[in-house]
Write an enzyme that holds these catalytic residues in place. Structure first.
Site: not given
Ligand code: BGC
Length: 771
Positions: A228
């Site tokens: 993530d």
């Molecule tokens: C989120 C993810 C997301 C990623 C990219 C993170 O803060 O938890 O779900 O895909 O950011 O934007």
């Protein structure tokens, strides 16, 4: 995986490939023939940014269709809906130059307060897994990779980047992992995203057991594991654990740490090579002709991000068709919770008071990384006017409240009530303003803003009939006003076509066929996670174990407002002729007939639950094990059949670390919802005779009640014991009870002189697991 000679790359180059080149793409490498892969958010649309980048929904993205978010898809109970959304998102991703769309999220809705529940499907793992797999298939059939997230046990936003989700093994296996397992094994997502949180004290992004032993070795995942955004803490621990790509990038510091670790002999270079190969395989898998024949375009051309600058991309996408699809699918998702006096669908010639700002300013998606820039946006007020025009129904509108709570609340309410009084039916659009729920924080209440509940009550007191239409990402409480209104249509968040879809449902152009994918409790305090959510001092204890959502409410017979699986239709259905037969030692086939007994076409969701008390662990009263959504014309009957495999009857046995089927009786129940069973039939399963594996640490009670060896032991004990102590030990219940919790090794001690040793050795061998 492509067999590529990595010897042309230096260790430094390889290490630098393990993090992105920027916010949304991987580093290309001409030497490795590696093009850049563009990964972007979704998953109910494509969040393609070309100017300023962020992952909090702050900056704009290119227009793309906003399909119903996962909360709505969950309520459709229809894998076909998820599949069609996945496919449409895939088409748009191609047009926008995106190779991987980040999603779907299959985390379990443990608490109704989780700020990201709108991005997840359900409180039930089976439903989540089936829908997630369908989405992934649809998207990947378009050549666009998915990123299954957030792996794993990511069920809250509070302290989300550090908190340790402390969960026991059975609960992990039965509740928090199965949706991931199903999607991985059935739909082979190109990537899996490692979550921010810790799982039992270890960061998910450096959790070897989850990322390698479970994901790859047990489930056979062969894609790439992506972090993530910002989830990597220790890059060496992450790559060792099985993480391949750190996002976002670049991360020269982490590349250096990886190089240093290799040089210091702490990290084998082959581990780095393995991650590079998986990133190469990802590029290969998501490559398309416009990326260049060999998958790489040369030094600059290897950066495939140029494709999207024109917004339309090479193959474009049909905005009108996708908008129509968004509307059609949204209508499959809304849940008709209540419909007294047949107030819905609305009849002709009624004076309709449309009340509530959400009718004009729809709430259709939520904040954070999945926030999209829709190609267009329908509002319910316009759509209601269009429907009403053709039916001689005059429509008036009053906002009733403001979304930010500003303005003259009393004046707004009074005007709305005046309108309601002069109408035949008032339709109140209520819900949560976007500021009340989003990625990044959890809610602290289930209640709608007071201005709205006051309004609903005031309108209901004056209008001849009142319908409430709800827009919210997480469930809201209906208490305090539920009984005063005639109908409630829960739309959750329906995407850009939601406004029209709601009007279609209100006027009967579409039949409501959504069912709740999560329970609506009477009180927040009734939720099983209540005392342990969102945790304290860096830990959140999953103290309710497997009793999540309806499993808890049904087992404890806690009254709820609406159970999991509830939803009404404008027609009625009956199920009958349930027949269940075993199809092997531990599997069964259930068939039944569903009939549309009403006067309109509609869809029924057949829900199959399994209930048992068999086995050594506490089972929830019932668990969803299969479902299907059936379209039926009035009077039409259809026979549907379900194959219930071993897993449908199994529990996770922590002693032997296996899925075990306990010998015994099982009820296969057809539920109107998780609370109301309309038909049931029982089957007896042979089960795993080795499930109760005995050792000398097993108690005397476990020994003598063991289905395989218990009777033999009793017999032999009776024969061995001196006569004066009783002719049959089984006739001395008080004796048995007194020693039932004593480990057998102590009983052996009590009996003395090795009396039992040989017998126990022989019997133990018969209980050892066979495989
Ligand atoms: C989120 C993810 C997301 C990623 C990219 C993170 O803060 O938890 O779900 O895909 O950011 O934007």
């Amino acid at each position: 995986m492509p067999q590529i000679d990595l010897s042309r790359l230096s260790l430094e180059e390889k290490a630098s490939l393990l993090s992105g080149q920027d916010f949304w793409s991987t580093r290309p490498s001409e030497d490795a023939g590696l093009p850049s892969v563009v990964l972007t958010d979704g998953p109910h649309g494509v969040r393609r940014q070309v100017g300023e980048f962020d992952h909090m929904g702050i900056y704009e993205s290119l227009p793309s269709t906003c399909f119903p978010p996962a909360v709505a898809v969950g309520s459709s109970w229809d894998p076909d809906v998820a599949h069609r959304i996945g496919a449409a998102v895939g088409r748009e991703a191609r047009a926008l130059g995106v190779h991987v769309v980040l999603g779907p999220g299959v985390n379990i809705k443990r608490s109704p307060l989780c700020g990201r529940n709108f991005e997840y499907y359900s409180e039930d793992p089976l439903l989540s897994g089936r829908l997630g797999a369908a989405h992934v298939r649809g998207q990947q059939e378009q050549g666009v990779g998915a990123s299954l997230k957030h792996f794993a046990v990511n069920n809250q936003e509070t302290d989300r980047m550090r908190v340790s989700a402390d969960v026991d093994e059975r609960t992990l296996r039965e509740i928090y992992l199965p949706a991931f397992e199903h999607v991985v094994t059935e739909a082979a997502p190109a990537t899996v995203m490692a979550a921010y949180n810790k799982v039992n004290g270890v960061h998910a992004a450096q959790h070897h057991r989850l990322l390698t032993e479970v994901l790859r070795e047990e489930w056979g995942f062969d894609g790439a594991v992506v972090s993530d955004w910002g989830a990597v803490h220790d890059p060496v621990a992450s790559v060792l654990a099985g993480l391949d790509l750190e996002m976002p990038g670049p991360s020269p510091e982490n590349a250096r740490r990886i190089v240093d670790a290799v040089r210091a002999g702490e990290l084998d270079e082959s581990v780095v090579d393995r991650a590079v190969r998986r990133i190469l395989a990802l590029a290969d898998r998501t490559a398309r002709p416009s990326d260049g024949a060999d998958g790489a375009d040369g030094a600059d051309g290897a950066d495939r991000t140029d494709e999207a600058d024109g917004a339309d991309g090479a193959d474009g996408f049909d905005q009108d068709a996708h908008h129509r699809l968004a509307r059609e699918l949204a209508a499959e998702c809304a849940v008709l919770l209540r419909n007294e006096h047949g107030v819905l669908p609305l009849g002709s010639g009624q004076r309709i008071a449309v009340i509530g700002e959400f009718a004009a300013t729809p709430r259709y998606q939520a904040g954070g990384s999945s926030h999209l820039n829709p190609t267009r946006l329908d509002n319910a007020l316009d759509a209601i006017r269009t429907w009403a025009d053709g039916r001689g129904s005059p429509v008036e509108f009053a906002p009733g409240f403001t979304l930010d709570g500003s303005g003259d609340a009393e004046g707004l309410r009074a005007a709305a009530v005046d309108l309601a009084r002069a109408s035949d039916v008032a339709v109140v659009f209520a819900g949560l303003p976007e500021s009340e729920e989003s990625e990044g924080f959890d809610r602290d209440t289930l209640h709608l803003p007071a201005a709205q509940t006051d309004l609903i009550r005031a309108v209901a007191a004056q209008a001849p009939r009142t319908v409430v239409v709800l827009s919210n990402g997480g469930v809201v409480s209906l208490e305090g006003w539920h009984d005063e209104v005639d109908a409630i249509l829960e739309g959750f968040l329906l995407g850009q076509g939601g406004g029209s879809a709601l009007a279609d449902l209100l006027f009967g152009g579409a039949d409501p066929s959504g069912r709740l994918a999560e329970t609506i409790p009477l009180r927040l305090e009734d939720n099983p996670s209540f005392v342990n959510f969102p945790g304290e001092q860096g830990h959140v204890r999953y103290g309710e174990g497997v009793m999540v959502g309806y499993r808890w409410y049904a087992t404890t017979r806690t009254r709820v407002r609406y159970p999991f699986g509830h939803g009404l239709s404008y027609t009625t259905f009956a199920v009958g002729d349930l027949a269940v037969e075993t199809t092997g030692d531990d599997s069964a086939r259930a068939s039944l007939t569903v009939t549309n007994t009403g006067g309109r076409a509609g869809k029924h969701v057949v829900q199959v639950y399994v209930a048992t008390q068999a086995g050594p662990v506490r089972r929830p009263t019932r668990e969803l094990r299969a479902f299907t959504k059936v379209h039926l014309e009035p009077g039409e009957s259809r026979t549907v059949a379900f194959d219930l495999d071993r897993r449908a009857f199994a529990y996770y046995d922590v002693q032997d670390a296996v899925w075990a089927v306990a010998p015994g009786d099982y009820l296969v129940q057809i539920g109107e919802n998780a609370e109301t069973v309309t038909a049931e039939a029982s089957v007896t399963l042979t089960g795993d005779t080795a499930a109760g594996h005995l050792t000398l640490d097993s108690t005397f009670g476990e020994w003598i009640t063991h289905p395989v060896v218990g009777p033999t032991l009793l017999q032999e004990l009776t024969a061995a014991l001196p006569q004066e102590q009783g002719s049959h030990i089984g006739d001395r219940p008080e004796l048995l009870q007194a020693v039932q919790d004593v480990p057998m090794k102590r009983v052996v001690g009590l009996a003395g002189d090795g009396l039992l040793d040989e017998t126990l050795e022989r019997l133990m061998a018969r209980t050892r697991p066979t495989g």
